[in-house]
Design a protein around this motif. Structure first.
Motif, PDB file in Angstrom:
ATOM      1  N   VAL A   6     -28.081  31.834  13.925  1.00  0.00           N
ATOM      2  CA  VAL A   6     -28.647  31.797  12.570  1.00  0.00           C
ATOM      3  C   VAL A   6     -28.590  30.350  12.083  1.00  0.00           C
ATOM      4  O   VAL A   6     -27.508  29.807  11.841  1.00  0.00           O
ATOM      5  CB  VAL A   6     -27.877  32.713  11.595  1.00  0.00           C
ATOM      6  N   ASP A   7     -29.738  29.722  11.965  1.00  0.00           N
ATOM      7  CA  ASP A   7     -29.839  28.354  11.449  1.00  0.00           C
ATOM      8  C   ASP A   7     -30.484  28.383  10.073  1.00  0.00           C
ATOM      9  O   ASP A   7     -31.105  29.379   9.683  1.00  0.00           O
ATOM     10  CB  ASP A   7     -30.679  27.489  12.392  1.00  0.00           C
ATOM     11  N   GLY A   8     -30.366  27.269   9.356  1.00  0.00           N
ATOM     12  CA  GLY A   8     -31.044  27.215   8.071  1.00  0.00           C
ATOM     13  C   GLY A   8     -30.519  26.146   7.149  1.00  0.00           C
ATOM     14  O   GLY A   8     -29.566  25.422   7.462  1.00  0.00           O
ATOM     15  N   PHE A   9     -31.158  26.047   5.988  1.00  0.00           N
ATOM     16  CA  PHE A   9     -30.834  25.022   5.011  1.00  0.00           C
ATOM     17  C   PHE A   9     -29.537  25.329   4.275  1.00  0.00           C
ATOM     18  O   PHE A   9     -29.098  26.480   4.198  1.00  0.00           O
ATOM     19  CB  PHE A   9     -31.973  24.915   3.984  1.00  0.00           C
ATOM     20  N   ALA A  10     -28.935  24.286   3.709  1.00  0.00           N
ATOM     21  CA  ALA A  10     -27.749  24.444   2.869  1.00  0.00           C
ATOM     22  C   ALA A  10     -28.083  25.364   1.701  1.00  0.00           C
ATOM     23  O   ALA A  10     -29.150  25.244   1.088  1.00  0.00           O
ATOM     24  CB  ALA A  10     -27.294  23.077   2.342  1.00  0.00           C
ATOM     25  N   GLY A  11     -27.195  26.301   1.409  1.00  0.00           N
ATOM     26  CA  GLY A  11     -27.391  27.193   0.275  1.00  0.00           C
ATOM     27  C   GLY A  11     -28.321  28.358   0.541  1.00  0.00           C
ATOM     28  O   GLY A  11     -28.653  29.116  -0.384  1.00  0.00           O
ATOM     29  N   SER A  12     -28.746  28.525   1.794  1.00  0.00           N
ATOM     30  CA  SER A  12     -29.648  29.639   2.107  1.00  0.00           C
ATOM     31  C   SER A  12     -28.887  30.938   2.345  1.00  0.00           C
ATOM     32  O   SER A  12     -29.491  32.002   2.508  1.00  0.00           O
ATOM     33  CB  SER A  12     -30.509  29.302   3.331  1.00  0.00           C
ATOM     34  N   GLY A  13     -27.564  30.857   2.392  1.00  0.00           N
ATOM     35  CA  GLY A  13     -26.740  32.058   2.520  1.00  0.00           C
ATOM     36  C   GLY A  13     -26.331  32.395   3.935  1.00  0.00           C
ATOM     37  O   GLY A  13     -25.919  33.526   4.210  1.00  0.00           O
ATOM     38  N   LYS A  14     -26.373  31.424   4.848  1.00  0.00           N
ATOM     39  CA  LYS A  14     -26.081  31.672   6.257  1.00  0.00           C
ATOM     40  C   LYS A  14     -24.675  32.222   6.465  1.00  0.00           C
ATOM     41  O   LYS A  14     -24.480  33.205   7.175  1.00  0.00           O
ATOM     42  CB  LYS A  14     -26.242  30.383   7.076  1.00  0.00           C
ATOM     43  N   SER A  15     -23.698  31.543   5.876  1.00  0.00           N
ATOM     44  CA  SER A  15     -22.292  31.901   6.133  1.00  0.00           C
ATOM     45  C   SER A  15     -21.985  33.330   5.711  1.00  0.00           C
ATOM     46  O   SER A  15     -21.351  34.098   6.448  1.00  0.00           O
ATOM     47  CB  SER A  15     -21.361  30.929   5.402  1.00  0.00           C
ATOM     48  N   THR A  16     -22.428  33.698   4.513  1.00  0.00           N
ATOM     49  CA  THR A  16     -22.171  35.054   4.014  1.00  0.00           C
ATOM     50  C   THR A  16     -22.938  36.080   4.840  1.00  0.00           C
ATOM     51  O   THR A  16     -22.416  37.155   5.166  1.00  0.00           O
ATOM     52  CB  THR A  16     -22.592  35.166   2.538  1.00  0.00           C
ATOM     53  N   LEU A  17     -24.176  35.737   5.196  1.00  0.00           N
ATOM     54  CA  LEU A  17     -25.021  36.663   5.951  1.00  0.00           C
ATOM     55  C   LEU A  17     -24.412  37.013   7.305  1.00  0.00           C
ATOM     56  O   LEU A  17     -24.360  38.190   7.683  1.00  0.00           O
ATOM     57  CB  LEU A  17     -26.411  36.058   6.148  1.00  0.00           C
ATOM     58  N   VAL A  18     -23.955  36.018   8.051  1.00  0.00           N
ATOM     59  CA  VAL A  18     -23.486  36.296   9.414  1.00  0.00           C
ATOM     60  C   VAL A  18     -22.240  37.177   9.406  1.00  0.00           C
ATOM     61  O   VAL A  18     -22.049  38.003  10.297  1.00  0.00           O
ATOM     62  CB  VAL A  18     -23.247  34.994  10.211  1.00  0.00           C
ATOM     63  N   ARG A  19     -21.386  36.983   8.402  1.00  0.00           N
ATOM     64  CA  ARG A  19     -20.192  37.830   8.325  1.00  0.00           C
ATOM     65  C   ARG A  19     -20.573  39.291   8.079  1.00  0.00           C
ATOM     66  O   ARG A  19     -19.981  40.210   8.667  1.00  0.00           O
ATOM     67  CB  ARG A  19     -19.269  37.323   7.215  1.00  0.00           C
ATOM     68  N   ARG A 129     -26.974  24.445  11.920  1.00  0.00           N
ATOM     69  CA  ARG A 129     -28.270  23.787  11.765  1.00  0.00           C
ATOM     70  C   ARG A 129     -28.979  23.547  13.096  1.00  0.00           C
ATOM     71  O   ARG A 129     -30.163  23.268  13.109  1.00  0.00           O
ATOM     72  CB  ARG A 129     -28.082  22.459  11.024  1.00  0.00           C
ATOM     73  N   ASP A 130     -28.243  23.631  14.197  1.00  0.00           N
ATOM     74  CA  ASP A 130     -28.868  23.395  15.499  1.00  0.00           C
ATOM     75  C   ASP A 130     -28.400  24.424  16.518  1.00  0.00           C
ATOM     76  O   ASP A 130     -28.335  24.151  17.705  1.00  0.00           O
ATOM     77  CB  ASP A 130     -28.570  21.986  15.997  1.00  0.00           C
ATOM     78  N   ILE A 131     -28.070  25.620  16.061  1.00  0.00           N
ATOM     79  CA  ILE A 131     -27.522  26.625  16.971  1.00  0.00           C
ATOM     80  C   ILE A 131     -28.576  27.077  17.977  1.00  0.00           C
ATOM     81  O   ILE A 131     -28.352  27.070  19.184  1.00  0.00           O
ATOM     82  CB  ILE A 131     -26.979  27.846  16.203  1.00  0.00           C
ATOM     83  N   GLY A 132     -29.741  27.468  17.494  1.00  0.00           N
ATOM     84  CA  GLY A 132     -30.788  27.960  18.386  1.00  0.00           C
ATOM     85  C   GLY A 132     -31.422  26.885  19.230  1.00  0.00           C
ATOM     86  O   GLY A 132     -31.952  27.164  20.312  1.00  0.00           O
TER      87      GLY A 132
END
Length: 448
Positions: A6-19, A129-132
């Motif tokens: 899961v990559d994306g911009f700051a504040g897009s909710g990545k951290s909360t989403l993956v959990r 930001r560069d996982i994929g």
């Protein structure tokens, strides 16, 4: 292992989403917060007062700093030089500085080792930001998360105001725009969706809606056929090429000979009258700009073409083999070959052999084998190969070359030969080809 990026911009909710995704998916999925790794480095740099952020100071900092990640239940902890810094790394100052320090090559190399080892050992969802594109290029599912910048700023502001009394929405928006600019235009294209990424704009979605939408994407992707990739690495003349072909034949898979691609490049170098005595980074970069590499499979045989010329018949001379070893370490050449390797792996059940397949090219390969044998045995094999080709060689020179190749392969700056933790050693010193194949098949069948 099943890997979801899961990559994306700051504040897009990545951290909360993956959990949340990890809790809702079947199976034992772990979440690695890669941003926390950079924040850990950032916190330690700021705390240690290492001065201006430049390559020299970062290099000095890294010599004095060790960072590791461990889990207590589902909670990820970041430990720097023995100190658990997890509760100190979520301030806006640390987050902003993490974005700045993350662009340094040597620091990213440390981060990459931590992240890829984690992916090899766990069913995981990883965000960053560069996982994929870099960390898990062969991830089973890739999601790229974005949202309107004002919405993202508001989300981050709501998070920060609970911890920082003086934070303002205006300052958060300014910092976010600065980070977006840096992430998108740092010259290394870290923050970009890949061709396989599914872009999810959650501007008008709440967390639950975003999660359900991503679950649909994941479940749909996982229902599709997953190709099996087998990586075989090893020392020169350890038998990896022969083993790869035999194993692929037994399994009905394609075999991708990476060494053949580099030898094809060496053939083109000769054909185009480039001077071997002038080999250096700038010279090879000029050469790389002039070549287009293509790999075709004709009746099950791999053909290497450079600028439309098929060099397959001339790949196995001693001169081309030695020249290939000189050219292959250069990044500009490796990057060209890497794109071909990964594109092929995405769409085939395959066995791929080389020197850094399991460690770099296909870090998420389903199986990784590492071939080795006594150096005198390997030298004897090379000697007999060259004699069979009619080349005038003597054993002492061949043994010397084997030793030199071993040293170069292990110590090269990019794509160094190494046995990663999840590789299975295949010692071919006293094994016949049939015994080696049987050994590998037993390992594969025990797991699949």
């Amino acid at each position: 292992m099943i890997n979801i990026a899961v990559d994306g911009f700051a504040g897009s909710g990545k951290s909360t989403l993956v959990r949340l995704l990890a809790k809702k998916l079947d199976g034992d999925f772990k979440v690695l917060d890669t941003g926390a790794i950079f924040r850990g480095f950032a916190y330690a740099y700021l705390k240690g007062n290492f001065g201006e952020l430049n390559e020299k100071n970062v290099r000095h900092f890294l010599k004095l700093t060790s960072l590791n990640v461990h889990f207590e239940g589902d909670e990820q902890h970041v430990v720097v030089n023995g100190e658990d810094v997890t509760e100190y790394i979520r301030t806006e100052q640390v987050s902003s500085f993490a974005s700045k320090i993350s662009v340094f090559k040597e620091l990213r190399a440390k981060y990459l080792v931590i992240a890829q080892n984690f992916a090899c050992e766990n069913n995981c969802i990883m965000e960053g930001r560069d996982i994929g594109s870099v960390v898990m290029p062969n991830a089973d599912v890739k999601i790229f998360l974005t949202a309107n910048e004002k919405v993202r700023a508001q989300r981050r502001y709501e998070q920060l105001k609970l911890k920082e009394k003086n934070v303002t929405l205006k300052k958060v928006l300014e910092d976010l725009r600065e980070r977006d600019e840096r992430d998108l235009n740092n010259g290394q294209l870290f923050l970009r969706p890949t061709n396989e990424s599914v872009i999810v704009d959650n501007t008008e979605m709440d967390l639950d809606q975003t999660c359900e939408y991503c679950l649909e994407i994941i479940n749909k992707k996982m229902k599709k056929k997953k190709y099996i990739n087998i990586a075989i690495d090893g020392y020169v003349c350890s038998g990896k090429s022969t083993l790869a072909r035999a194993l692929a034949h037994e399994l009905g898979y394609d075999v991708f000979d990476v060494g053949a691609v580099y030898r094809g490049v060496a053939c083109a170098f000769d054909y185009m009258k480039f001077d071997e005595k002038k080999i250096n980074e700038n010279y090879i970069e000029k050469f790389a700009e002039q070549i287009n590499i293509q790999v075709d499979f004709i009746a099950g045989t791999e053909h290497v073409l450079v600028n439309g010329i098929d060099y397959t018949s001339g790949l196995r001379t001693e001169h081309i083999s030695a020249l290939s070893a000189k050219i292959s370490p250069f990044t500009c050449i490796r990057d060209k070959v890497l794109k071909i390797e990964r594109a092929f792996a995405r769409n085939h059940n395959l066995v791929m052999e080389g020197r850094d397949i399991g460690s770099h090219v296909l870090p998420n390969a389903d199986f990784k084998f590492f071939c080795n044998a006594d150096e005198k045995v390997r030298a004897k094999r090379r000697f007999e190969q060259q004699k069979a080709l009619g080349n005038d060689v003597n054993f002492a020179d061949v043994l010397k070359e084997i030793k030199a190749r071993d040293y170069a392969d292990v110590n090269r700056e990019h794509g160094a030969l190494k046995m990663v933790k999840d590789s299975i050693l295949v010692d071919t010193t006293n094994k016949s080809l049939e015994e080696s194949v049987k050994f590998c098949l037993a390992k594969i069948r025990a797991k699949k």
